[in-house]
Design an enzyme around this catalytic site. Structure first.
Site, PDB file in Angstrom:
ATOM      1  N   GLY A  46       0.972  -1.392   0.016  1.00 34.48           N
ATOM      2  CA  GLY A  46       0.244  -0.095   0.049  1.00 34.48           C
ATOM      3  C   GLY A  46       0.872   1.119  -0.131  1.00 34.48           C
ATOM      4  O   GLY A  46       2.050   1.139   0.301  1.00 34.48           O
ATOM      5  N   GLN A  51       3.597   9.771   1.062  1.00 30.54           N
ATOM      6  CA  GLN A  51       4.818   8.953   1.072  1.00 30.54           C
ATOM      7  C   GLN A  51       5.435   9.330  -0.164  1.00 30.54           C
ATOM      8  O   GLN A  51       6.761   8.934  -0.315  1.00 30.54           O
ATOM      9  CB  GLN A  51       4.414   7.617   1.071  1.00 30.54           C
ATOM     10  CG  GLN A  51       3.882   6.940   2.556  1.00 30.54           C
ATOM     11  CD  GLN A  51       3.731   5.628   2.592  1.00 30.54           C
ATOM     12  OE1 GLN A  51       2.604   5.155   2.228  1.00 30.54           O
ATOM     13  NE2 GLN A  51       4.505   5.014   2.948  1.00 30.54           N
ATOM     14  N   CYS A  88       6.202  -0.266   7.162  1.00 29.20           N
ATOM     15  CA  CYS A  88       5.868   0.867   6.252  1.00 29.20           C
ATOM     16  C   CYS A  88       6.999   1.293   5.436  1.00 29.20           C
ATOM     17  O   CYS A  88       8.091   1.168   5.917  1.00 29.20           O
ATOM     18  CB  CYS A  88       5.389   2.004   7.321  1.00 29.20           C
ATOM     19  SG  CYS A  88       4.872   3.434   6.328  1.00 29.20           S
ATOM     20  N   LEU A  89       6.724   1.614   4.223  1.00 29.81           N
ATOM     21  CA  LEU A  89       7.684   1.780   3.116  1.00 29.81           C
ATOM     22  C   LEU A  89       8.370   3.117   3.721  1.00 29.81           C
ATOM     23  O   LEU A  89       9.750   3.225   3.292  1.00 29.81           O
ATOM     24  CB  LEU A  89       7.076   2.219   1.788  1.00 29.81           C
ATOM     25  CG  LEU A  89       6.484   1.111   0.969  1.00 29.81           C
ATOM     26  CD1 LEU A  89       5.748   1.519  -0.300  1.00 29.81           C
ATOM     27  CD2 LEU A  89       7.413  -0.019   0.917  1.00 29.81           C
ATOM     28  N   HIS A 130      -4.146   1.368   7.601  1.00 29.50           N
ATOM     29  CA  HIS A 130      -2.719   1.837   7.451  1.00 29.50           C
ATOM     30  C   HIS A 130      -2.750   3.131   6.718  1.00 29.50           C
ATOM     31  O   HIS A 130      -2.367   3.955   7.118  1.00 29.50           O
ATOM     32  CB  HIS A 130      -1.682   0.612   7.246  1.00 29.50           C
ATOM     33  CG  HIS A 130      -0.251   1.232   7.229  1.00 29.50           C
ATOM     34  ND1 HIS A 130       0.561   0.671   8.026  1.00 29.50           N
ATOM     35  CD2 HIS A 130       0.372   2.083   6.269  1.00 29.50           C
ATOM     36  CE1 HIS A 130       1.788   1.299   7.716  1.00 29.50           C
ATOM     37  NE2 HIS A 130       1.621   1.997   6.505  1.00 29.50           N
ATOM     38  N   GLU A 131      -3.057   2.883   5.449  1.00 27.75           N
ATOM     39  CA  GLU A 131      -3.027   4.158   4.580  1.00 27.75           C
ATOM     40  C   GLU A 131      -3.700   5.166   4.870  1.00 27.75           C
ATOM     41  O   GLU A 131      -3.424   6.283   4.645  1.00 27.75           O
ATOM     42  CB  GLU A 131      -3.211   3.476   3.082  1.00 27.75           C
ATOM     43  CG  GLU A 131      -2.372   2.400   2.585  1.00 27.75           C
ATOM     44  CD  GLU A 131      -1.002   2.668   2.502  1.00 27.75           C
ATOM     45  OE1 GLU A 131      -0.483   3.868   2.806  1.00 27.75           O
ATOM     46  OE2 GLU A 131      -0.054   1.655   2.950  1.00 27.75           O
ATOM     47  N   HIS A 134      -2.148   7.214   7.248  1.00 27.40           N
ATOM     48  CA  HIS A 134      -1.207   8.268   6.898  1.00 27.40           C
ATOM     49  C   HIS A 134      -1.876   9.630   6.411  1.00 27.40           C
ATOM     50  O   HIS A 134      -1.124  10.569   6.470  1.00 27.40           O
ATOM     51  CB  HIS A 134      -0.649   7.727   5.301  1.00 27.40           C
ATOM     52  CG  HIS A 134       0.523   6.613   5.655  1.00 27.40           C
ATOM     53  ND1 HIS A 134       1.805   7.154   6.291  1.00 27.40           N
ATOM     54  CD2 HIS A 134       0.719   5.324   5.439  1.00 27.40           C
ATOM     55  CE1 HIS A 134       2.628   6.408   6.265  1.00 27.40           C
ATOM     56  NE2 HIS A 134       2.123   5.258   5.761  1.00 27.40           N
TER      57      HIS A 134
END
Ligand code: ZN
Length: 150
Positions: A46, A51, A88-89, A130-131, A134
């Site tokens: 995701g 990000q 997480c990226l 999660h997204e 963000h």
């Protein structure tokens, strides 16, 4: 099509409340395409627009072969609870145990500007939550019960 450098923890853009998208135009379509390329290059499940440095309410989640692209996503319903390890990226070399709702109903616009209703469970539900976090400037390390360095 472009792969962007992923913004990492410490950057202000990850802590801002992302702005609502007023209109799905060519620049939003391009944003979605760039987010998809960047997520696939990084092998993530995701990605949220902040990000890649864009403070807009746009997310993509890809779990197995299911791709969900949502603009202005909102969680309408939550059910149950589940704990699992997340990464997480934007936070390299770290994971954590996070409690999320087991099932969610999420509404948002797709790239055609149509309102979509998504009923998700398991990893898809987790990734959506999660997204969407963000977009509020929340990272998994803020809500994890426990974190691990990898
Ligand atoms: Zn993340």
């Amino acid at each position: 099509m472009a792969v962007y450098q992923i913004v990492e923890i410490g950057a202000d853009v990850l802590r801002e409340k992302a702005k609502e998208v007023k209109e799905i135009n060519a620049s939003i379509i391009k944003l979605l395409d760039n987010m998809m390329d960047t997520m696939e290059d990084a092998e993530g499940v995701g990605i949220a627009a902040p990000q890649i440095g864009v403070s807009k309410r746009v997310i993509i989640v890809k779990v197995e072969d299911v791709v969900v692209e949502l603009v202005n996503p909102v969680i309408l319903e939550k059910e149950g609870e589940a704990v699992a390890e997340e990464g997480c990226l934007s936070i390299p070399k770290m994971t954590g145990d996070v409690v999320r709702a087991a099932k969610v109903r999420v509404q948002g616009l797709n790239r055609q500007g149509e309102m979509c209703d998504i009923y998700a469970d398991r990893l898809l539900a987790r990734a959506l939550q999660h997204e969407i976090d963000h977009l509020e400037g929340i990272l998994f390390v803020d809500v994890a019960k426990k974190t691990y360095r990898s």
